[in-house]
Design a protein around this motif. Structure first.
Motif, PDB file in Angstrom:
ATOM      1  N   LYS A  13       5.182  -9.318  -3.570  1.00 18.61           N
ATOM      2  CA  LYS A  13       4.705  -7.999  -4.496  1.00 18.61           C
ATOM      3  C   LYS A  13       4.036  -7.025  -3.564  1.00 18.61           C
ATOM      4  O   LYS A  13       3.609  -7.155  -2.422  1.00 18.61           O
ATOM      5  N   LEU A  14       4.313  -5.728  -4.035  1.00 15.31           N
ATOM      6  CA  LEU A  14       3.844  -4.638  -3.311  1.00 15.31           C
ATOM      7  C   LEU A  14       3.138  -3.782  -4.158  1.00 15.31           C
ATOM      8  O   LEU A  14       3.563  -3.551  -5.207  1.00 15.31           O
ATOM      9  N   PRO A  15       2.125  -3.172  -3.780  1.00 13.30           N
ATOM     10  CA  PRO A  15       1.295  -2.429  -4.781  1.00 13.30           C
ATOM     11  C   PRO A  15       2.047  -1.060  -4.995  1.00 13.30           C
ATOM     12  O   PRO A  15       2.780  -0.531  -4.045  1.00 13.30           O
ATOM     13  N   LEU A  16       2.000  -0.478  -6.087  1.00 14.13           N
ATOM     14  CA  LEU A  16       2.323   0.744  -6.723  1.00 14.13           C
ATOM     15  C   LEU A  16       1.450   1.540  -7.211  1.00 14.13           C
ATOM     16  O   LEU A  16       0.975   1.214  -8.282  1.00 14.13           O
ATOM     17  N   VAL A  17       1.216   3.056  -7.063  1.00  8.46           N
ATOM     18  CA  VAL A  17       0.472   3.701  -7.694  1.00  8.46           C
ATOM     19  C   VAL A  17       1.231   4.580  -8.554  1.00  8.46           C
ATOM     20  O   VAL A  17       1.997   5.563  -7.918  1.00  8.46           O
ATOM     21  N   ILE A  18       1.243   4.688  -9.728  1.00  7.05           N
ATOM     22  CA  ILE A  18       1.685   5.796 -10.854  1.00  7.05           C
ATOM     23  C   ILE A  18       0.696   6.916 -10.922  1.00  7.05           C
ATOM     24  O   ILE A  18      -0.241   6.749 -11.412  1.00  7.05           O
ATOM     25  N   LEU A  19       1.375   8.031 -10.462  1.00  9.03           N
ATOM     26  CA  LEU A  19       0.456   9.351 -10.415  1.00  9.03           C
ATOM     27  C   LEU A  19       1.154  10.321 -11.558  1.00  9.03           C
ATOM     28  O   LEU A  19       1.920  10.010 -12.026  1.00  9.03           O
ATOM     29  N   GLN A  20      -0.028  10.806 -11.804  1.00 10.60           N
ATOM     30  CA  GLN A  20       0.354  11.846 -13.174  1.00 10.60           C
ATOM     31  C   GLN A  20       1.193  12.910 -12.870  1.00 10.60           C
ATOM     32  O   GLN A  20       1.097  13.695 -11.731  1.00 10.60           O
TER      33      GLN A  20
END
Length: 321
Positions: free
Chosen positions: A293-300
């Motif tokens: 698993k790799l972290p992912l940030v969804i941005l506006q």
């Protein structure tokens, strides 16, 4: 019924039709009547709130966990009779339009969100009371966007995180027939709504079995109420790679396309948060699938124009006694 139409509408503040902290929320209440009516009270309300609710079974009983937070509440009285109930205010026949405006507090408030066990909503409500037994109500939700640039971390933390940098992780799994190594790489940690990026897995298969990589976008919703926590997860498959035969190696890349309608990552609500990860698994027959698993940030990103959801006005009677 003398009231033929009753609705509350908000003005379009921008192309997306959304509001943010510090904006002036303006609109109008429309009332269409077939004849002149008497009014006891006529008002409009603006409200921002977060609420979570879920149930759990505890032995023989059902336990309800619930909590709510109010971000703001305003009330504006348009008409009210002078003697509390005598119906002395009059509304004329035909189409009547009443404008209003509220100043939204310039505070850190999360964007509108609907999750599995809770929601963050911003709404306008209007209520027209003709008598103690005849009340009309209507409501519409207002799309709301936070002004926080990073609603999941402070700016100092963002410098450390490095959203545009490549990230990778390795997993080595041993079997009786040999060893399987997978090196997973994503082009970056942050991704805007509607953007795409490549996710690669290098498989070194030294075992006697073939393995098949699968790629997932994983959503994690966390809800908190009265010191209790509930978690809801959802895995979205976005790619299946070719099988890697025994005693061989191969690098496989899949493109992750962030859906435009996906909700951005957020932590700036005390009762709920939304996180994402990229998960890569190896489908190995008769063995529990190893995963990375790799972290992912969804941005506006640039939001699409919102369609207003107008609820029909309702009326009800209260029977005396």
């Amino acid at each position: 019924m003398t009231v033929k139409h009753f609705s509350v509408e908000y003005d379009k503040a921008n192309e997306q039709g959304s509001y943010s902290p510090g904006d002036i929320l303006s609109g109008k209440v429309i009332v269409v009547t077939s004849k002149e009516i008497k009014v006891q009270c006529f008002l409009v309300k603006a409200k921002g709130k977060a609420k979570v609710t879920w149930t759990e079974q505890d032995r023989q009983c059902t336990v309800v966990h619930s909590d709510k937070k109010k971000y703001f509440y305003f009330e504006h009285i348009i008409l009210q009779d002078k003697n509390k109930g005598d119906g002395s205010e009059i509304m004329g026949a035909g189409r009547n339009v009443y404008p209003f405006s509220f100043m939204i507090p310039n505070n850190d408030m999360p964007s509108s969100y609907k999750g599995k066990l809770g929601a963050i909503t911003y709404s306008l409500r209007a209520q027209l009371t003709q008598s103690i037994w005849l009340v009309h109500k209507t409501k519409t939700e207002v799309p709301f966007l936070t002004r926080a640039e990073f609603p999941f971390a402070s700016k100092s933390e963002m410098i450390i995180i490095g959203l545009k940098e490549q990230q990778y992780a390795t997993r080595i799994t041993f079997y009786g027939s040999g060893k399987v190594t997978m090196n997973v790489t994503s082009e970056q940690m942050g991704l805007k709504q509607g953007e795409v990026m490549g996710v690669s897995v290098e498989v070194l298969n030294d075992s006697a079995r073939s393995v098949t990589p699968k790629f997932y976008l994983c959503e994690k919703q966390t809800f908190v109420a009265q010191s209790k926590k509930a978690v809801h997860t959802n895995d979205i498959l976005f790619g299946i790679g070719e099988s890697v035969p025994a005693e061989s190696s191969q690098t496989i890349t899949k493109v992750l396309s962030s859906p435009p309608e996906i909700h951005p990552t957020f932590f700036n609500c005390c009762m709920m948060k939304l996180e994402y990860t990229i998960k890569v698994t190896l489908d190995i027959p008769l063995v529990k699938d190893p995963e990375v698993k790799l972290p992912l940030v969804i941005l506006q990103g640039v939001p699409k124009p919102q369609q207003r959801k107008q609820k029909r006005s309702i009326w009800f009677k209260k029977l005396a006694g």
